[in-house]
Design an enzyme around this catalytic site. Structure first.
Site, PDB file in Angstrom:
ATOM      1  CD  GLU A  19     174.123  35.437 -44.517  1.00 51.24           C
ATOM      2  OE1 GLU A  19     174.833  34.457 -44.871  1.00 51.24           O
ATOM      3  OE2 GLU A  19     174.177  35.924 -43.372  1.00 51.24           O
TER       4      GLU A  19
ATOM      5  CD1 TRP B 206     180.198  33.149 -33.133  1.00 48.69           C
ATOM      6  CD2 TRP B 206     180.585  34.377 -34.958  1.00 48.69           C
ATOM      7  NE1 TRP B 206     179.426  34.277 -33.045  1.00 48.69           N
ATOM      8  CE2 TRP B 206     179.641  35.049 -34.159  1.00 48.69           C
ATOM      9  CE3 TRP B 206     180.981  34.967 -36.165  1.00 48.69           C
ATOM     10  CZ2 TRP B 206     179.091  36.292 -34.511  1.00 48.69           C
ATOM     11  CZ3 TRP B 206     180.439  36.196 -36.512  1.00 48.69           C
ATOM     12  CH2 TRP B 206     179.505  36.837 -35.694  1.00 48.69           C
TER      13      TRP B 206
ATOM     14  CG  ASP C 145     169.231  33.037 -39.163  1.00 51.87           C
ATOM     15  OD1 ASP C 145     168.919  34.199 -38.843  1.00 51.87           O
ATOM     16  OD2 ASP C 145     170.358  32.559 -38.963  1.00 51.87           O
TER      17      ASP C 145
ATOM     18  CG  HIS D  10     170.125  35.199 -35.995  1.00 52.71           C
ATOM     19  ND1 HIS D  10     170.293  35.855 -37.190  1.00 52.71           N
ATOM     20  CD2 HIS D  10     171.297  35.360 -35.315  1.00 52.71           C
ATOM     21  CE1 HIS D  10     171.514  36.381 -37.238  1.00 52.71           C
ATOM     22  NE2 HIS D  10     172.138  36.112 -36.115  1.00 52.71           N
TER      23      HIS D  10
ATOM     24  CG  ASP E 199     179.976  33.668 -45.087  1.00 51.05           C
ATOM     25  OD1 ASP E 199     181.042  33.329 -44.526  1.00 51.05           O
ATOM     26  OD2 ASP E 199     179.124  34.375 -44.519  1.00 51.05           O
TER      27      ASP E 199
ATOM     28  CE1 TYR F  94     182.267  31.242 -38.966  1.00 56.98           C
ATOM     29  CE2 TYR F  94     180.851  33.052 -39.618  1.00 56.98           C
ATOM     30  CZ  TYR F  94     181.201  32.085 -38.708  1.00 56.98           C
ATOM     31  OH  TYR F  94     180.486  31.950 -37.558  1.00 56.98           O
TER      32      TYR F  94
ATOM     33  CD  GLU G 110     175.476  37.946 -35.842  1.00 58.69           C
ATOM     34  OE1 GLU G 110     176.462  38.467 -36.367  1.00 58.69           O
ATOM     35  OE2 GLU G 110     174.576  37.385 -36.498  1.00 58.69           O
TER      36      GLU G 110
ATOM     37  NE  ARG H 184     170.494  34.127 -42.225  1.00 50.77           N
ATOM     38  CZ  ARG H 184     171.644  34.183 -41.562  1.00 50.77           C
ATOM     39  NH1 ARG H 184     172.599  33.298 -41.814  1.00 50.77           N
ATOM     40  NH2 ARG H 184     171.827  35.080 -40.627  1.00 50.77           N
TER      41      ARG H 184
END
Ligand code: TNX
Length: 776
Positions: free
Chosen positions: A484, A406, A200, A270, A433, A431, A334, A171
């Site tokens: 991100e 996760w 990614d 991704h 972030d 996490y 994802e 990212r």
């Protein structure tokens, strides 16, 4: 003269020479905390000075020699001189490195400190790496030339074998030098795994000789979204990748510090950066672009195309030899199935394999499982094992996979019960972030949720209900750092520190779990981070508040504290507090009688902490009990209905940090007990608007009143049409037609229910966020 007295005099003499009392005495109470520290106050200490040498056996391994060199470097970081490293035992004062300890835990070590030597004896080379970091942390970051190591016996070993941290370089790209600094920070906290998220949607970061387009095209994006769910972009190319030589250099750097690197090549989702480089690997073959925003994308590697598998074989053949560790992480998270379900090649695969939706697994999930199992075979052939995110459980787990859990710990629990190894990384705890300080409006912008240090610290990787014979499968845990919202190195450091060390401590030695004690040790370590120019969040060392709402007296009372009872000074008029401000008296609440901004500061060792600041609105419903007709979404419930009348307005920057209450598909209907008949002329309520994120304002607000809590009379009913342009809070102000005397007040905010037809997620439930119902 008693010996102890003599040593006291000696200590005093050394302190007198250096002129700083206590500042140059090593302190073994660091984080992670060694399993056992036995101080020997009757024995003389070891004095580290320019005559100290670092010694190892002539037959010592290269790794031990490297550790000796590193230790010399750590000492010079503090003292300015580099001790000699030698296999020669002449001279009078040594730090001795040996690997003769018999212990089944390869990271176990013992440190013995006496006036002649500091003897480090490890069960392996890796144990030496840990021991020298423990010594490094023990040295106060004062920059003295001489340090006193009290005589002691330290016995130490970690509880878990996987103690990791990831770094997402896709990212945002970070250069090799920074990656090394990151690894050095992990080493300092005795972590042993660096998980390198190399690919990614937004960038491919590892040179692959056979596929040059991956770096020529896939490593660059032409712009980057600003903020979250916005339409605004920084129109600047962002890119970068590591050559294979640079990768080897980082792996060597990590290995010198006893750290294993796990590369992650994230597939089959991704992968927009792959598709932009080699479009034939996608289901539609469209021209694709490296992603410029965040989130999840429908375009993924085609599972019906054999080329996808050939591509991955080739890539992994180049990746595997670069990383000597046992694992390759293949992602698996994802992956949307939309394209596969519409793609003729993927559908041919479905027919070929006779897949059908079944109660356990959809066809999409079975395809994902098929994909991962094939890739696992390749990885195994290359002599490695796979790690995958917990989504790889769906459709049937690959036989030898280790799971990184996760989305909670449930996936990990299921995998461990099936006999798979597990690494815990539940997002709501580890996490990094997520925000770490509750004052989110004054923090660097990030993902939304709030994970304070105390929460990260509370995380125990072992699920309570896991059977004893399966517990061995929980290898450990790691913090994950997704970038991100971290465009700069300083952002990364700030989000990592100190939360990383909370996990490091739990995995090494959870001890007797005294949070304040942990914070006091993190505080000491923060000085070393400062000296290393590693930006770290200091929120946990500042003022803490605890707010009590007294509905009987319609009062809010604020209690302040610190981890160590250091003095707190505060103001209530918005001025910056300093030592001249009012000193807070322990356990005596500050009562909120009017609109105030409370600002407070801790002064510790002469230094002010970050300023604590909170604004309270005094209004007629303050602290009044609220009953909700419809329950909020559990993810947006936080402290519950009391949020609505706690005198504090929802944060501007984030609706996820605990200051907003969120309703999913439901109306907000709050009945406020004003406790006594109260005159009311205006009501206002805040709502958070973020249409792309699925947050819509109410379309109507209805207000009713009652004197008995039984029968209600409607006094306001008006549709609303708030602009949807800005992602921000908005205030709805209602002036009543006449002043009312009210005992029970009911405020209804009508949700739009489902997302409108032009929305990405049309038909799904909309969120309605509400905070502070202000009554005047
Ligand atoms: C989920 S964790 C992701 C990442 C994002 C992260 C943001 C995981 C396996 N996937 O791609 O960066 O959330 O918190």
């Amino acid at each position: 003269m008693p010996k102890t007295f003599l040593y006291c005099i000696l200590l005093f003499a050394v302190i007198a020479c250096t002129g700083k009392e206590g500042n140059n005495v090593a302190d073994y109470n660091t984080t992670p905390l060694p399993q056992s520290i036995v101080l020997l106050p009757n024995n003389p200490p070891f004095i580290l000075d320019e005559s100290t040498m670092i010694t190892y056996h002539a037959s010592a391994s290269e790794a031990v020699k490297t550790s000796a060199g590193l230790l010399a470097g750590y000492i010079s970081e503090n003292t300015g001189y580099i001790p000699t490293t030698t296999s020669d035992s002449l001279g009078h004062k040594h730090i001795i490195l040996a690997t003769e300890l018999q212990d089944t835990n390869p990271e176990a070590y013992h440190i013995s400190v006496n006036d002649k030597n500091i003897i480090i004896n490890g069960a392996s080379d890796k144990a030496i790496s840990r021991a020298i970091q423990t010594l490094r942390r023990s040295i106060p970051a004062t920059g003295d030339r001489t340090f006193i190591f009290p005589a002691a016996e330290i016995t130490d070993y970690p509880l878990y074998s996987h103690r990791g941290a990831s770094l997402d370089v896709a990212r945002h790209f970070f250069p090799t030098e920074f990656v090394k600094k990151y690894i050095d920070l992990l080493a300092l906290s005795n972590l042993n795994v660096f998980h390198w998220h190399l690919t990614d949607d937004q960038g491919w970061r590892i040179e692959i000789n056979k596929y040059p387009e991956l770096t020529r095209v896939g490593s660059k994006r032409d712009k980057t979204i600003i903020g979250r769910h916005t339409e605004t972009y920084r129109n600047e190319t962002h890119g970068g990748y590591y050559t294979q030589e640079e990768i080897k250099e980082v792996v060597r750097y990590a290995s010198d510090r006893g750290i294993t690197v796990i590369p992650e090549i994230d597939i089959p989702g991704h992968t927009l950066a792959v598709l932009a480089s080699y479009p034939h690997l996608g289901c539609t073959g469209d021209p694709y672009k490296v992603a410029t925003g965040w989130g999840i994308f429908k375009d993924v590697l085609c599972v019906g195309n054999e080329d996808s598998f050939h591509f991955l074989e080739d890539v992994l053949e180049e990746v595997a030899p670069l990383f000597p560790g046992p694992y390759i992480h293949i992602g698996g998270d994802e992956c949307l199935k939309d394209r596969w379900l519409a793609c003729p090649k993927c559908q041919a695969r479905v027919r070929q394999l006779g897949m059908k939706d079944n109660p356990e697994h959809t066809v999409g999930e079975q395809l994902q499982s098929y994909f991962i199992k094939r890739v696992e075979k390749t990885v195994n052939r290359l002599g490695k094992k796979i790690i995958g995110w917990d989504e790889i459980l769906e459709g049937g787990i690959a036989p030898g996979a280790t799971i990184m859990s996760w989305r909670g710990t449930e996936g990990g629990l299921i995998a461990a019960r099936k006999g798979h190894d597990v690494i815990m990384t539940p997002e709501r705890y580890v996490y990094l972030d997520y925000f770490q300080a509750p004052d989110v409006d004054n923090e660097p912008f990030t993902f939304g949720w709030l994970t304070e240090l105390s929460r990260t610290w509370s995380f125990d990787p072992m699920p309570d209900n896991l059977e004893t014979d399966k517990q061995k499968h929980i290898l450990g845990a790691q913090v994950n750092l997704w970038s991100e919202y971290m465009p700069t190195e300083k952002n990364v450091e700030y989000m990592l520190l100190p939360r990383m060390t909370a996990v490091a401590e739990n995995l090494w030695n959870p001890g007797d779990k005294d949070y304040n004690d942990f914070v006091s040790r993190a505080y000491k370590l923060s000085k070393r981070w400062d000296r290393m120019d590693a930006r770290n969040c200091k929120w946990a060392y500042g003022v803490r508040d605890s707010i009590l709402t007294d509905s009987a007296n319609r009062e809010v009372r604020v209690y302040l504290s610190t981890f160590d009872n250091a003095p707190i000074y505060y103001t209530l008029n918005g001025d910056e507090p300093d030592r001249m401000a009012v000193r807070y008296e322990k356990d005596k609440p500050i009562t909120i009688y009017t609109d105030v901004t409370l600002k407070a500061v801790v002064i510790r060792e002469g230094e002010p902490s970050d300023i604590f600041s909170k604004t309270f609105h005094h209004h007629k419903a303050l602290a009044c009990p609220v009953t909700l007709t419809y329950q909020p979404d559990p993810r947006y419930t936080f402290a519950g209905s009391s949020i609505l009348t706690d005198g504090q307005q929802g944060a501007r920057t984030s609706y996820r940090s605990g200051t907003w209450l969120g309703f999913l598909g439901n109306d907000m209907e709050a009945t406020i007990d004003m406790k006594e008949p109260t005159t009311v002329s205006t009501i206002s309520l805040g709502t958070y608007i973020n249409p792309r994120g699925g947050l819509y304002p109410p379309r109507k607000v209805i207000v009713s009143v009652s004197s008995d809590g039984q029968s209600y009379r409607e006094i306001h009913n008006e549709p609303l049409d708030l602009p949807l342009s800005e992602i921000a809070p908005a205030t709805i102000n209602i002036s009543l037609k006449q002043i009312e005397e009210v005992r029970f007040l009911r405020v209804q905010a009508e949700s739009i229910g489902t997302l409108p037809p032009d929305h990405d997620r049309a038909g799904s439930k909309a969120h309605l966020m509400i905070d502070e119902i202000i009554v005047q």
